[in-house]
Write a protein that holds these residues in place. Structure first.
Motif, PDB file in Angstrom:
ATOM      1  N   TRP A 180      73.595  33.021  44.871  1.00  0.00           N
ATOM      2  CA  TRP A 180      73.444  34.441  44.560  1.00  0.00           C
ATOM      3  C   TRP A 180      72.019  34.851  44.899  1.00  0.00           C
ATOM      4  CZ3 TRP A 180      77.036  37.948  43.589  1.00  0.00           C
ATOM      5  CH2 TRP A 180      78.304  37.508  43.188  1.00  0.00           C
ATOM      6  N   SER A 184      69.349  38.195  44.853  1.00  0.00           N
ATOM      7  CA  SER A 184      69.042  39.558  44.401  1.00  0.00           C
ATOM      8  C   SER A 184      67.993  40.157  45.326  1.00  0.00           C
ATOM      9  CB  SER A 184      68.514  39.549  42.966  1.00  0.00           C
ATOM     10  OG  SER A 184      69.535  39.205  42.074  1.00  0.00           O
ATOM     11  N   THR A 221      70.152  31.396  42.010  1.00  0.00           N
ATOM     12  CA  THR A 221      70.889  30.202  41.579  1.00  0.00           C
ATOM     13  C   THR A 221      70.366  28.977  42.312  1.00  0.00           C
ATOM     14  OG1 THR A 221      72.566  30.721  43.252  1.00  0.00           O
ATOM     15  CG2 THR A 221      72.980  31.497  41.014  1.00  0.00           C
ATOM     16  N   GLN A 272      76.355  37.438  46.996  1.00  0.00           N
ATOM     17  CA  GLN A 272      76.510  35.994  47.144  1.00  0.00           C
ATOM     18  C   GLN A 272      76.564  35.676  48.631  1.00  0.00           C
ATOM     19  OE1 GLN A 272      80.083  33.983  45.677  1.00  0.00           O
ATOM     20  NE2 GLN A 272      78.765  32.327  44.953  1.00  0.00           N
ATOM     21  N   ARG A 328      72.625  42.742  44.381  1.00  0.00           N
ATOM     22  CA  ARG A 328      72.863  41.306  44.309  1.00  0.00           C
ATOM     23  C   ARG A 328      74.069  40.984  45.178  1.00  0.00           C
ATOM     24  NH1 ARG A 328      73.733  37.515  38.968  1.00  0.00           N
ATOM     25  NH2 ARG A 328      75.736  36.872  39.746  1.00  0.00           N
TER      26      ARG A 328
END
Length: 135
Positions: A120, A122, A85, A55, A53
């Motif tokens: 974010w 993943s 997100t 950002q 993950r």
């Protein structure tokens, strides 16, 4: 006739009866019957994949691309990424490029090729092919 000690080299054909002790190395083919003792060397575990993950602070059109280093090397990795997100008002997609055995590049892209708020992201990396996950 079972042997009382390991053979110097693995055999290419199964023994008629199980041996009383493990062979020095794993054999290339299974024995006719299960042995009473495991082989001397354990089978190495196969890494099927990993997750991560990160950002991302903006889109590729604003010059932002993240270099991802995999924790393991893969022969033919498949990478899937997704946004976790919703930081911006517009839709945005996670994109992947430059996939190699040891890493890839991950970035976001809006349909209008504009900037975007931080999100974010993943990702999942797996070895290509049919795999079995245990646990």
């Amino acid at each position: 006739q079972p042997t009382n000690s390991p053979t110097a080299q693995p055999t290419n054909s199964p023994t008629v009866q199980p041996t009383n002790s493990p062979t020095a190395q794993p054999t290339n083919s299974p024995t006719a019957q299960p042995t009473h003792v495991p082989t001397a060397a354990p089978t190495p575990s196969l890494i099927v994949g990993e997750t991560g993950r990160i950002q991302l602070s903006n889109t590729v059109d604003m010059g932002f691309v993240a270099n991802i280093d995999f924790r393991h090397n893969y022969n033919n990795p498949v990478v899937v990424a997704f946004i976790n997100t919703r930081g911006g008002g517009e839709s945005v997609s996670a994109r992947i490029r430059a996939v190699s055995s040891s890493g890839c590049q991950l970035f976001m892209q809006e349909p209008d090729r504009g900037s975007h708020a931080a999100e974010w992201v993943s990702y999942i990396v797996v070895e290509s092919g049919r795999n079995t996950l245990e646990g």
